[in-house]
Design a protein around this motif. Sequence first.
Motif, mmCIF file in Angstrom:
data_model
loop_
_atom_site.group_PDB
_atom_site.id
_atom_site.type_symbol
_atom_site.label_atom_id
_atom_site.label_comp_id
_atom_site.label_asym_id
_atom_site.label_seq_id
_atom_site.Cartn_x
_atom_site.Cartn_y
_atom_site.Cartn_z
ATOM 1 N N ALA A 7 18.102 19.957 -23.791
ATOM 2 C CA ALA A 7 18.223 21.310 -23.247
ATOM 3 C C ALA A 7 18.427 21.255 -21.734
ATOM 4 C CB ALA A 7 16.982 22.124 -23.602
ATOM 5 N N LEU A 9 19.774 18.764 -20.018
ATOM 6 C CA LEU A 9 21.141 18.272 -19.793
ATOM 7 C C LEU A 9 22.141 19.436 -19.878
ATOM 8 C CD1 LEU A 9 21.915 15.036 -21.868
ATOM 9 C CD2 LEU A 9 22.568 15.438 -19.518
ATOM 10 N N ASN A 10 21.981 20.230 -20.930
ATOM 11 C CA ASN A 10 22.888 21.367 -21.128
ATOM 12 C C ASN A 10 22.748 22.386 -19.999
ATOM 13 O OD1 ASN A 10 24.064 20.333 -23.431
ATOM 14 N ND2 ASN A 10 22.638 21.340 -24.824
ATOM 15 N N ARG A 13 24.512 21.143 -16.857
ATOM 16 C CA ARG A 13 25.973 21.284 -16.954
ATOM 17 C C ARG A 13 26.382 22.735 -16.744
ATOM 18 N NH1 ARG A 13 26.797 18.916 -21.567
ATOM 19 N NH2 ARG A 13 26.616 20.922 -22.587
ATOM 20 N N GLU A 14 25.623 23.641 -17.363
ATOM 21 C CA GLU A 14 25.893 25.069 -17.237
ATOM 22 C C GLU A 14 25.822 25.510 -15.769
ATOM 23 O OE1 GLU A 14 26.660 26.897 -19.953
ATOM 24 O OE2 GLU A 14 26.992 28.650 -18.661
ATOM 25 N N SER A 56 30.024 6.804 -17.203
ATOM 26 C CA SER A 56 28.867 6.372 -17.973
ATOM 27 C C SER A 56 29.002 4.879 -18.258
ATOM 28 C CB SER A 56 28.812 7.125 -19.308
ATOM 29 O OG SER A 56 28.690 8.500 -19.091
ATOM 30 N N ARG A 94 41.683 25.487 -21.373
ATOM 31 C CA ARG A 94 40.661 25.562 -22.418
ATOM 32 C C ARG A 94 40.748 24.371 -23.353
ATOM 33 N NH1 ARG A 94 40.028 30.641 -26.362
ATOM 34 N NH2 ARG A 94 38.732 29.477 -27.790
ATOM 35 N N LEU A 95 41.973 24.005 -23.704
ATOM 36 C CA LEU A 95 42.201 22.865 -24.586
ATOM 37 C C LEU A 95 41.689 21.567 -23.960
ATOM 38 C CD1 LEU A 95 43.583 22.345 -27.323
ATOM 39 C CD2 LEU A 95 45.700 21.957 -26.096
ATOM 40 N N LEU A 96 41.820 21.487 -22.628
ATOM 41 C CA LEU A 96 41.397 20.278 -21.913
ATOM 42 C C LEU A 96 39.903 20.290 -21.585
ATOM 43 C CD1 LEU A 96 44.517 20.073 -19.629
ATOM 44 C CD2 LEU A 96 43.779 18.275 -21.183
ATOM 45 N N GLY A 97 39.221 21.372 -21.927
ATOM 46 C CA GLY A 97 37.781 21.438 -21.661
ATOM 47 C C GLY A 97 37.457 21.833 -20.232
#
Lengths: 234, 107
Positions: A7, A9-10, A13-14, A56, A94-97
Amino acid sequence: MKLEILAALNAEREARRAAVLVTEIATGKQRLVREADLASDPLAETLAERLRMGKSGMAETPAGDVFLTVQAPPVRIVVTGAVHISQALAPMARLLGHDLTIVDPRTAFATPERFPDAPVHAEWPDDVLPKLGVDRYTAFVALTHDPKIDDPGLIHALRSRCFYIGALGSRKTHAKRVERLTAAGFTDKDIARIHAPIGLPIGAISPAEIALSIMGEITAALRLKPASAAQAAA
Amino acid sequence: MLATDNDIMNRAEAWRREGKGVAIATVVETWGSAPRPVGSHLVIDDDGNFLGSVSGGCVEGAVVTEAVDVITSGAPKMLEFGVADETAWKVGLSCGGRIRVYVERVD
């Protein structure tokens, strides 16, 4: 992985903050190191280096092998101009994230109907960009052709550490832009950060093809030289 | 729509909060021409639903099977996959690379 670590981590990122998850391979023990707390971690030096590279990977430590999950914030693309090219850029992003945000004070252009894939701000760039927080994971793209709208955006982007700046317009248009930015106090080196004419040279003609060439150039800036001038200066 | 890291890790959290058993698989090392970079995730629930990818489709099936075991046992596992060979129906990477995948349960 503990649910609270996942949670956290998320949440990082948010909030567009970088973080590194450290996993001890032998024991499965984990800790999340936020960028702000990095200096006090026993692996500070290694973590800082990985974060800079955005990669990473495994690392050897006196306590055994660890895996470092580097989580950089998602790439964000801020576009001035709710134009045709932007309408093609939004679904590609959007497709590329990537997160894409449109800024255009002309309310006739900046409507949610024209941009179902992206948030649209019908405001001036100098009002919106500071609120968005243009960081080193942001690309700025100027597409209006109108100096009244593009220039304030470019000026904000040039003062930021964003990893890519591109501006639509012919060589002639760009030459005039360079004159204005020079008059505004920017050096040649600053202005050289602007990709103009924008996009990779693939002979793009239609708005979607131009969007593709821009997205290709942004991808190259992101992947080919992760230690770009802006990031190296960080 | 293709899943992004954002979708993948948020889905893992959402599944767990719904009370499902969840595992996260992460590519931790690659050698040769591996299809997905280190750090790529696949998340799996206890029904075998999954999102994301660790190999572009070559070994996902095997990872999902192992992940269901990890969800049951709670003990993390390190999996290694190499080149697919003709000796068996064993899964492998036709690209010629090798990858190591760490699978852990979300507790």
